[in-house]
Design an enzyme around this catalytic site. Structure first.
Site, mmCIF file in Angstrom:
data_model
loop_
_atom_site.group_PDB
_atom_site.id
_atom_site.type_symbol
_atom_site.label_atom_id
_atom_site.label_comp_id
_atom_site.label_asym_id
_atom_site.label_seq_id
_atom_site.Cartn_x
_atom_site.Cartn_y
_atom_site.Cartn_z
ATOM 1 C CG HIS A 1 11.495 10.186 -1.621
ATOM 2 N ND1 HIS A 1 12.268 10.027 -0.331
ATOM 3 C CD2 HIS A 1 10.332 9.615 -1.190
ATOM 4 C CE1 HIS A 1 11.616 8.960 0.509
ATOM 5 N NE2 HIS A 1 10.438 8.804 -0.053
ATOM 6 C CG ASN B 1 11.823 5.567 1.594
ATOM 7 O OD1 ASN B 1 12.066 6.875 2.182
ATOM 8 N ND2 ASN B 1 10.300 5.408 1.477
ATOM 9 C CB CYS C 1 8.890 10.923 1.792
ATOM 10 S SG CYS C 1 8.777 9.171 2.440
HETATM 11 N N1 ACO Z 1 9.877 -10.047 -0.637
HETATM 12 C C1 ACO Z 1 9.281 -11.352 -1.341
HETATM 13 N N2 ACO Z 1 8.159 -11.061 -1.690
HETATM 14 C C2 ACO Z 1 7.620 -10.136 -1.525
HETATM 15 C C3 ACO Z 1 7.974 -8.968 -0.517
HETATM 16 C C4 ACO Z 1 9.199 -9.079 -0.366
HETATM 17 N N3 ACO Z 1 9.893 -8.082 0.638
HETATM 18 N N4 ACO Z 1 7.099 -7.910 -0.663
HETATM 19 C C5 ACO Z 1 6.057 -8.463 -1.211
HETATM 20 N N5 ACO Z 1 6.214 -9.644 -1.703
HETATM 21 C C6 ACO Z 1 5.400 -10.420 -2.737
HETATM 22 C C7 ACO Z 1 3.892 -10.143 -2.417
HETATM 23 O O1 ACO Z 1 3.602 -11.033 -1.312
HETATM 24 C C8 ACO Z 1 3.247 -10.605 -3.622
HETATM 25 O O2 ACO Z 1 3.213 -12.125 -3.695
HETATM 26 P P1 ACO Z 1 2.014 -12.738 -4.414
HETATM 27 O O3 ACO Z 1 2.016 -12.508 -5.975
HETATM 28 O O4 ACO Z 1 2.345 -14.148 -4.137
HETATM 29 O O5 ACO Z 1 0.867 -12.313 -3.832
HETATM 30 C C9 ACO Z 1 4.507 -10.345 -4.817
HETATM 31 O O6 ACO Z 1 5.482 -10.184 -4.002
HETATM 32 C C10 ACO Z 1 4.150 -8.952 -5.381
HETATM 33 O O7 ACO Z 1 3.639 -8.027 -4.380
HETATM 34 P P2 ACO Z 1 3.340 -6.423 -4.947
HETATM 35 O O8 ACO Z 1 3.009 -5.891 -3.636
HETATM 36 O O9 ACO Z 1 2.466 -6.541 -6.119
HETATM 37 O O10 ACO Z 1 4.684 -5.907 -5.337
HETATM 38 P P3 ACO Z 1 4.864 -4.784 -6.114
HETATM 39 O O11 ACO Z 1 5.650 -4.829 -7.487
HETATM 40 O O12 ACO Z 1 4.067 -3.775 -6.005
HETATM 41 O O13 ACO Z 1 6.165 -4.092 -5.161
HETATM 42 C C11 ACO Z 1 6.444 -2.676 -3.645
HETATM 43 C C12 ACO Z 1 5.671 -3.771 -3.864
HETATM 44 C C13 ACO Z 1 7.966 -2.583 -3.565
HETATM 45 C C14 ACO Z 1 6.196 -2.034 -2.100
HETATM 46 C C15 ACO Z 1 6.064 -1.258 -4.448
HETATM 47 O O14 ACO Z 1 4.555 -1.315 -4.468
HETATM 48 C C16 ACO Z 1 6.173 0.084 -4.020
HETATM 49 O O15 ACO Z 1 7.328 0.436 -3.689
HETATM 50 N N6 ACO Z 1 5.372 0.879 -3.415
HETATM 51 C C17 ACO Z 1 5.580 2.138 -2.969
HETATM 52 C C18 ACO Z 1 6.200 2.112 -1.606
HETATM 53 C C19 ACO Z 1 6.764 3.280 -1.015
HETATM 54 O O16 ACO Z 1 7.845 4.041 -1.801
HETATM 55 N N7 ACO Z 1 6.256 3.681 0.128
HETATM 56 C C20 ACO Z 1 7.057 4.698 0.774
HETATM 57 C C21 ACO Z 1 6.279 6.332 0.485
HETATM 58 S S1 ACO Z 1 7.187 7.380 0.978
HETATM 59 C C22 ACO Z 1 6.776 7.729 2.469
HETATM 60 O O17 ACO Z 1 6.163 8.957 2.769
HETATM 61 C C23 ACO Z 1 7.209 6.807 3.770
#
Ligand code: ACO
Length: 341
Positions: free
Chosen positions: A268, A298, A121
């Site tokens: 980003h 993204n 990214c």
């Molecule tokens: N829909 C519904 N529930 C979901 C989803 C979804 N799509 N995804 C995860 N959950 C659930 C999980 O299972 C979890 O449930 P549980 O509490 O029963 O176990 C709950 O939601 C919370 O999950 P977390 O993973 O703790 O959620 P978090 O608040 O951390 O958000 C997210 C997850 C959005 C992925 C976040 O961690 C994030 O944005 N991380 C960065 C990701 C990113 O930017 N990646 C790209 C990088 S750039 C590149 O180079 C490609």
């Protein structure tokens, strides 16, 4: 000598998938996706569309903009390009040949050197500095085309709700020109500060386990699923918040500036909450930060360039504006640029 962005372009596939479309197929909701990421929709390329197709469209758009601005013939702009640098994590082919060469041929940019870079990214930010560096090193090089193009939907497991909701496809392009303007002092222009960084200890926080030389395909192997991204979302999130704040801080310090001096911050577009954390840290108003994550999700390397093109085409970038670009991504990589428009 200055390195100015003289034209911009973007390409986004027409196929639009909303959160509700996804919720009809996997265990998620519009409410969860919006509240956790700020994403409302993403554009997904049709089957058969490759990275170079979107890259070509974005490049043609940037070239047309330059032709309108300068009155040059499109063919002359193409044959006058000295470099094509294409940032991608989703190339047409696995490394051979580079997607940049495919684009060079389709553009008939026969005098341009062409190669790909992989900084995930942060690819657009890396691409800008590489372009400026290569333009500066040879007197006869004048113009570089920097493209960032991604079809991450090809590497996303449609059944994995932790990644399927996050990514979209898209491409962006800019033309960078070496001009006689200064890049220091009150009349400076173009790319004036750049930070590139990486922390490879997080390499496996976001990766595609299958298909490379570490874990290659084997003869006769039957795959249950196509190779796709695996992500430790929490680790990436924590890294991203650190990376974005550190980069903004360092860029301001390097140029002896405060947030008040910046006209636009283009981050980003990975997660609106990551950007909000940086906003709170520096007290940045919403008006100063350009966000389009709600529509595109993204788009990895392309996201900053798409945002830049939208601002440019909307007439919101004025000569002399100080613009801060900041990126972070798999690798982990991060970095930023300060540009005097
Ligand atoms: N829909 C519904 N529930 C979901 C989803 C979804 N799509 N995804 C995860 N959950 C659930 C999980 O299972 C979890 O449930 P549980 O509490 O029963 O176990 C709950 O939601 C919370 O999950 P977390 O993973 O703790 O959620 P978090 O608040 O951390 O958000 C997210 C997850 C959005 C992925 C976040 O961690 C994030 O944005 N991380 C960065 C990701 C990113 O930017 N990646 C790209 C990088 S750039 C590149 O180079 C490609």
């Amino acid at each position: 000598m200055a390195f100015e962005i003289v034209a911009t372009g973007k390409a986004v596939p027409p196929g639009r998938v909303t959160n509700d479309d996804l919720a009809a197929r996997i265990d998620t909701t519009d409410e969860w996706i919006r509240s956790h990421t700020g994403i409302g929709a993403r554009h997904i390329a049709a089957e058969g569309v490759a990275c170079s197709d979107l890259a070509l469209e974005a490049a043609e758009n940037a070239i047309s903009m330059l032709a309108e601005k300068t009155g040059e013939r499109i063919e002359d702009i193409k044959s006058g390009l000295d470099l094509i640098i294409l940032a991608t994590t989703s190339p047409d082919y696995t490394g051979v040949p580079s997607t940049a060469c495919v684009v060079q041929d389709k553009l008939n940019a026969r005098n341009a050197a062409a190669f790909d870079i992989t900084a995930c990214c942060t690819g657009f930010i890396y691409g800008l500095e590489i372009a400026a560096g290569l333009l500066s090193i040879a007197a006869n090089r004048k113009r570089a085309l920097v493209i960032a193009s991604e079809i991450l939907s090809h590497f996303t497991d449609p059944d994995d709700r932790s990644t399927a909701v996050l990514f979209g496809d898209g491409a962006a392009a800019i033309i960078m020109e070496k001009t006689p303007c200064p890049n220091e002092g009150v009349n400076r222009r173009g790319l004036v500060q750049s930070i590139l960084a990486a922390d490879g200890s997080g390499a496996l926080s976001l990766y595609i386990p299958k298909g490379g030389t570490r874990n290659p395909f084997k003869v006769g192997e039957v795959l249950e699923k196509l190779p796709s991204m695996k992500m430790d979302g929490r680790a990436v999130y924590n890294f991203a918040v650190r990376a974005i704040t550190e980069t903004i801080e360092k860029l301001l310090k390097a140029d002896n500036k405060t947030i008040d001096d910046i006209k636009w911050i283009i981050p980003h577009q990975a997660n609106a909450r990551i950007v909000s954390a940086a906003q709170k840290r520096f007290g940045i108003s919403d008006e100063k930060i350009y966000m389009n994550i709600e529509e595109y999700a993204n788009t990895s390397a392309a996201s900053i360039g798409i945002a830049l093109d939208e601002l440019n085409r909307a007439g919101k970038l004025q000569r002399g504006d100080l613009i801060l670009l900041v990126g972070f991504g798999a690798g982990m990589t991060y970095g930023g640029s300060l540009i005097v428009w």
